[in-house]
Design a protein around this motif. Structure first.
Motif, PDB file in Angstrom:
ATOM      1  N   ALA A 120      57.609 -32.006 -48.495  1.00 46.44           N
ATOM      2  CA  ALA A 120      57.704 -33.252 -47.733  1.00 46.44           C
ATOM      3  C   ALA A 120      56.897 -34.385 -48.357  1.00 46.44           C
ATOM      4  O   ALA A 120      56.967 -35.522 -47.891  1.00 46.44           O
ATOM      5  N   ASP A 121      56.143 -34.079 -49.427  1.00 44.27           N
ATOM      6  CA  ASP A 121      55.233 -35.097 -49.980  1.00 44.27           C
ATOM      7  C   ASP A 121      55.813 -35.826 -51.189  1.00 44.27           C
ATOM      8  O   ASP A 121      55.112 -36.562 -51.865  1.00 44.27           O
ATOM      9  N   SER A 122      57.082 -35.601 -51.481  1.00 44.20           N
ATOM     10  CA  SER A 122      57.647 -36.126 -52.730  1.00 44.20           C
ATOM     11  C   SER A 122      58.922 -36.902 -52.464  1.00 44.20           C
ATOM     12  O   SER A 122      59.956 -36.637 -53.058  1.00 44.20           O
ATOM     13  N   THR A 123      58.816 -37.873 -51.558  1.00 42.67           N
ATOM     14  CA  THR A 123      60.000 -38.692 -51.265  1.00 42.67           C
ATOM     15  C   THR A 123      60.280 -39.651 -52.417  1.00 42.67           C
ATOM     16  O   THR A 123      61.332 -40.261 -52.475  1.00 42.67           O
ATOM     17  N   LEU A 124      59.336 -39.777 -53.304  1.00 42.83           N
ATOM     18  CA  LEU A 124      59.560 -40.295 -54.661  1.00 42.83           C
ATOM     19  C   LEU A 124      58.468 -39.708 -55.539  1.00 42.83           C
ATOM     20  O   LEU A 124      57.550 -39.070 -55.030  1.00 42.83           O
ATOM     21  N   GLY A 125      58.579 -39.895 -56.841  1.00 45.93           N
ATOM     22  CA  GLY A 125      57.591 -39.301 -57.738  1.00 45.93           C
ATOM     23  C   GLY A 125      56.345 -40.174 -57.846  1.00 45.93           C
ATOM     24  O   GLY A 125      56.436 -41.405 -57.838  1.00 45.93           O
ATOM     25  N   GLY A 126      55.153 -39.552 -57.920  1.00 47.33           N
ATOM     26  CA  GLY A 126      53.920 -40.299 -58.132  1.00 47.33           C
ATOM     27  C   GLY A 126      53.950 -41.014 -59.481  1.00 47.33           C
ATOM     28  O   GLY A 126      54.772 -40.697 -60.359  1.00 47.33           O
ATOM     29  N   TYR A 127      53.054 -41.974 -59.659  1.00 48.69           N
ATOM     30  CA  TYR A 127      52.986 -42.722 -60.918  1.00 48.69           C
ATOM     31  C   TYR A 127      52.131 -41.941 -61.907  1.00 48.69           C
ATOM     32  O   TYR A 127      50.931 -41.751 -61.700  1.00 48.69           O
ATOM     33  N   ARG A 128      52.765 -41.446 -62.967  1.00 50.75           N
ATOM     34  CA  ARG A 128      52.063 -40.592 -63.948  1.00 50.75           C
ATOM     35  C   ARG A 128      52.101 -41.281 -65.304  1.00 50.75           C
ATOM     36  O   ARG A 128      53.165 -41.422 -65.919  1.00 50.75           O
ATOM     37  N   GLU A 129      50.933 -41.685 -65.759  1.00 50.32           N
ATOM     38  CA  GLU A 129      50.863 -42.576 -66.915  1.00 50.32           C
ATOM     39  C   GLU A 129      51.190 -41.894 -68.243  1.00 50.32           C
ATOM     40  O   GLU A 129      51.724 -42.524 -69.146  1.00 50.32           O
ATOM     41  N   LEU A 130      50.872 -40.589 -68.344  1.00 55.88           N
ATOM     42  CA  LEU A 130      51.199 -39.922 -69.613  1.00 55.88           C
ATOM     43  C   LEU A 130      52.712 -39.907 -69.837  1.00 55.88           C
ATOM     44  O   LEU A 130      53.179 -39.991 -70.975  1.00 55.88           O
ATOM     45  N   ASP A 131      53.468 -39.807 -68.741  1.00 55.34           N
ATOM     46  CA  ASP A 131      54.928 -39.837 -68.885  1.00 55.34           C
ATOM     47  C   ASP A 131      55.389 -41.185 -69.416  1.00 55.34           C
ATOM     48  O   ASP A 131      56.364 -41.271 -70.175  1.00 55.34           O
ATOM     49  N   VAL A 132      54.685 -42.242 -69.019  1.00 56.86           N
ATOM     50  CA  VAL A 132      55.023 -43.586 -69.512  1.00 56.86           C
ATOM     51  C   VAL A 132      54.661 -43.680 -70.994  1.00 56.86           C
ATOM     52  O   VAL A 132      55.477 -44.065 -71.838  1.00 56.86           O
ATOM     53  N   ILE A 133      53.428 -43.274 -71.307  1.00 57.64           N
ATOM     54  CA  ILE A 133      52.954 -43.350 -72.699  1.00 57.64           C
ATOM     55  C   ILE A 133      53.854 -42.533 -73.625  1.00 57.64           C
ATOM     56  O   ILE A 133      54.214 -42.961 -74.717  1.00 57.64           O
TER      57      ILE A 133
END
Ligand code: FNR
Length: 357
Positions: A160-173
């Motif tokens: 229930a805690d993942s109604t969207l994905g958290g902001y994860r900076e390594l994925d951006v980098i």
């Protein structure tokens, strides 16, 4: 596929980093934003102290337990993790075999890289739960629930805690997107695939509510656990709405950064749950003593996420088993040294905690 030497669970991260691709390792390891909640998950265990009993006539402590009718060698579960082929080509098949050989519960994610049916074939009746990300498409949801029931899942875990994905900076980098097909989605509709983490979450619902619990229970006939509970109020509301179990978790600090360490939330939740339904706990568990602390504070089953991914990366199913075996060894020592013969004794153990420091 080979057994691995485990000094401790923490040391597996560095070793796994050397064998997993940079993007994959970033995706698995990191927490969201600045990573406070991920780090706090583990450090908060230091604010809980166990009061050991002596002269308790304890010898050869027994950590076996029962959970939802399954006999387990230890009160442990592999937490549901998306896309396990990122860690090792065997993916969920390796996790299922490792968990089975270790005699612990396995949970499979909706976003797994192997289908429920393939995984069930390896699992072959061993203790198993299925984790659901609520799809937008009710037909797909029914398909997943049917498959889970056919796989003899003992429960459905609704995250229930993942109604969207958290902001994860390594994925951006790293320009990293969870690649490849969502095996279960491909199984339902071969025309669709999940190209990236963003599109994964587009497959699942944003507006989740308590009414879903009955809907899922009615259709599946299975107990529904709610994963991502962090407050007593939500635990009480979920039980009132028909939840058959509570799964205390902050998603390994990958979703809302700024939440407390998961163990900090457990005592208050256990108090309102008051043994009405079983409690699964996860977040930052790296030691046998962490497992004992969680059990003493009200958990019935303790799940471990990343360390099993690293074990899988380093040794396939044997690596998963090695990690479980190591944790069992630490639990054995901790039970003997706290004066606990059985898991029931651990649950009654006196602990003090002060999270205000
Ligand atoms: C997760 N987690 C997760 N949870 C879930 O319900 N469905 C999922 O698909 C995933 N996927 C996922 C991927 C990766 C790479 C990680 C690390 C975690 C969260 C997981 O079930 C669990 O809550 C945490 O991993 C527990 O924290 P530790 O043990 O990793 O500290």
């Amino acid at each position: 596929v080979q057994p691995i030497d485990v000094l401790n669970l923490k040391s597996l991260e560095k070793r796994a980093e050397a064998v997993i691709g940079r993007g994959e390792f970033g995706y698995i390891s990191e927490g969201s934003d600045d990573g406070y909640t991920k780090a706090r998950n583990t450090t908060a265990f230091n604010d809980v102290q166990m009061l050991p009993r002596v002269l308790q006539n304890v010898e050869n402590p027994d950590q076996s337990t029962k959970f939802l009718g399954s006999s387990l060698a230890s009160p442990l579960m592999t937490a549901p993790i998306a896309g396990n082929t990122l860690a090792h080509s065997s993916g969920e098949l390796g996790l299922a075999r490792g968990a089975k050989e270790a005699g612990i519960m396995m949970a499979q994610s909706t976003f797994a890289s192997k289908t429920i049916a393939e995984t069930a074939q390896v699992s072959d009746g061993a203790p198993y739960m299925f984790q659901l990300y609520m799809p937008k498409d009710w037909g797909y949801c029914k398909y997943l629930l049917d498959e889970a029931r056919n796989a003899h899942a003992s429960a459905i875990i609704l995250t229930a805690d993942s109604t969207l994905g958290g902001y994860r900076e390594l994925d951006v980098i790293n320009h990293y997107h969870l690649k490849g097909k969502i095996a279960n989605l491909a199984g339902y509709n071969t025309g669709e695939s999940g190209a990236g983490a963003g599109s994964l979450f587009k497959e699942s619902m944003q507006k989740l509510n308590l009414g879903l619990i009955d809907k899922l229970a009615d259709y599946s006939g299975l107990p529904i656990f709610i994963k991502g509970i962090q407050t007593p109020a939500d635990a009480a509301a979920a039980i009132d709405a028909g939840a058959a179990g509570i799964y205390v978790s902050n998603h390994g600090g990958r979703q809302l950064n700024g939440a407390p360490g998961s163990i900090e939330t457990l005592p208050g939740i256990a108090k309102v749950v008051d043994h009405r339904v079983p409690i699964i706990f996860d977040g930052g568990v790296q030691r046998g003593t962490h497992v004992l602390k969680a059990l003493a504070l009200g958990a019935d089953l303790v799940a471990v996420g990343r360390p099993f991914s690293y074990g899988l990366a380093l040794g396939g199913w044997q690596g998963v088993k090695s990690v479980a075996d190591h944790l069992k060894m630490e639990i054995y020592i901790a039970m003997q040294l706290t004066g606990c013969q059985t898991i029931a004794d651990v649950k009654k153990m006196h602990v003090t905690y002060d999270f205000s420091r």
